[in-house]
Write an enzyme that holds these catalytic residues in place. Structure first.
Site, mmCIF file in Angstrom:
data_model
loop_
_atom_site.group_PDB
_atom_site.id
_atom_site.type_symbol
_atom_site.label_atom_id
_atom_site.label_comp_id
_atom_site.label_asym_id
_atom_site.label_seq_id
_atom_site.Cartn_x
_atom_site.Cartn_y
_atom_site.Cartn_z
ATOM 1 N N GLU A 39 -0.948 -2.672 10.584
ATOM 2 C CA GLU A 39 -0.555 -1.324 10.723
ATOM 3 C C GLU A 39 -1.916 -0.376 11.288
ATOM 4 O OE1 GLU A 39 0.047 2.815 8.114
ATOM 5 O OE2 GLU A 39 0.189 0.894 7.129
ATOM 6 N N HIS A 99 -7.192 1.505 4.063
ATOM 7 C CA HIS A 99 -5.820 2.205 3.837
ATOM 8 C C HIS A 99 -6.084 3.656 4.102
ATOM 9 C CE1 HIS A 99 -2.573 4.187 2.353
ATOM 10 N NE2 HIS A 99 -1.741 3.405 3.214
ATOM 11 N N ASP A 149 -4.294 -2.682 7.230
ATOM 12 C CA ASP A 149 -4.272 -1.395 7.741
ATOM 13 C C ASP A 149 -5.607 -1.282 8.550
ATOM 14 O OD1 ASP A 149 -2.023 0.272 6.175
ATOM 15 O OD2 ASP A 149 -3.680 -0.795 4.603
ATOM 16 N N GLU A 153 -0.111 -7.954 5.108
ATOM 17 C CA GLU A 153 -0.126 -6.478 5.733
ATOM 18 C C GLU A 153 -1.261 -6.156 5.373
ATOM 19 O OE1 GLU A 153 0.444 -1.984 5.555
ATOM 20 O OE2 GLU A 153 -0.156 -3.582 4.196
ATOM 21 N N HIS A 194 1.129 -7.183 0.257
ATOM 22 C CA HIS A 194 0.732 -5.548 0.816
ATOM 23 C C HIS A 194 -0.921 -5.529 0.785
ATOM 24 C CE1 HIS A 194 1.134 -0.964 -0.027
ATOM 25 N NE2 HIS A 194 1.227 -1.291 1.471
#
Length: 286
Positions: A147, A94, A81, A79, A50
């Site tokens: 994301e 993020h 952002d 993952e 993450h």
């Protein structure tokens, strides 16, 4: 003797018809798009760090090149952002604001890339990276879940982000909390595996309650038709469980307890984790 249904002024029949219509409407709203095995194979059955393999003490900050490099060294997927700077650069960060991670007040999109580069991540030497810099670190060695953060310039972010993704030679898929962003990829990049991020309705505390209900129960799938659903590590509403049964890949965010590893890996097809070191791959076949 067969059962007899007594109708009083057609009330029972009316309720039956309404129930059927309601069920069909819910199915129409939440129905996902089942991905092919070929499309899902690069991502299936893996653990994803993450925001990179960052540390709880923040010596390796989240969404930093150091965190992504550490994930590559361990063999994990990642993952991350993405959002836009004031001058339209695709940066990896993020939060909407810089306060928590950089100790600077203001929104990310209120600063130019040059200004963002001057801010430290969690007091370290690490700086906010460009998406292209993360691609260089990853170098096609592990799959990525990207994301896209929702904001006032969604279309620009989709267009610029996807243009950069097309130049990358490794495996990547996309996800967003905003069904409109997922819908953009359905329309403009259907070959890219796409996912809907969601959480319990009560977690959408910045939206009116009806917005939380719609997004938390995946009723926005009617726009996005996602191929996977990435849901919060909590009990899923029945609409989400139904979406799983209808063929969406099951993705969990975020696992934080190694003692819970067996459960999250048995119940999901991809797991996004942080603060422990699971096996790289926990499943090889659907």
């Amino acid at each position: 003797m067969p059962p007899v249904i007594f109708l009083k002024d057609g009330v029972t029949l009316t309720f039956f018809v309404l129930a059927v219509v309601l069920i069909l409407l819910i199915l129409f709203l939440i129905y996902p798009c089942r991905p092919s095995q070929e499309k899902s194979r690069p991502f299936y059955g893996r653990n994803y760090a993450h925001r990179g393999l960052h540390t709880k003490d923040k010596s390796v900050p989240e969404n930093s090149l150091a965190a992504f490099g550490a994930a590559v060294e361990h063999g994990y997927g990642i993952e991350l952002d993405i959002q836009l700077s004031k001058d339209g650069e695709v940066v990896v960060f993020h939060d909407d604001t810089l306060d928590r991670v950089c100790g600077v007040h203001g929104r990310v999109d209120a600063y130019t890339l040059e200004e963002l580069r001057s801010f430290s991540l969690c007091g370290t030497e690490q700086r906010i990276p460009l998406l292209t810099e993360v691609f260089e670190v990853m170098d096609g060695n592990a799959p990525m879940i990207i994301e896209l953060k929702s904001g006032p310039r969604n279309t620009e972010l989709c267009e610029k982000g996807y243009a950069l993704m097309q130049q990358y030679h490794g495996a990547y898929c996309i996800e967003s909390f905003d069904p409109r962003i997922v819908c953009w990829f359905k329309k403009h990049a259907p070959q890219v595996l796409r996912g809907q991020l969601a959480g319990r309705p009560e977690t959408y505390n910045t939206l009116p309650s009806v917005g939380g209900f719609v997004l938390g129960n995946l009723l926005g799938n009617v726009l996005a038709r996602p191929e996977f659903v990435a849901y919060d590590n909590a009990k899923k509403p029945w609409t989400v469980r139904l979406c799983d049964r209808l063929g969406a890949l099951r993705v969990l965010w975020t696992a934080r307890d190694e003692a819970d590893k067996a459960r999250v890996e048995s119940e999901n097809d991809l797991v996004i984790f942080e603060f422990y070191l699971p096996e790289v791959q926990f499943r090889t076949e659907a």
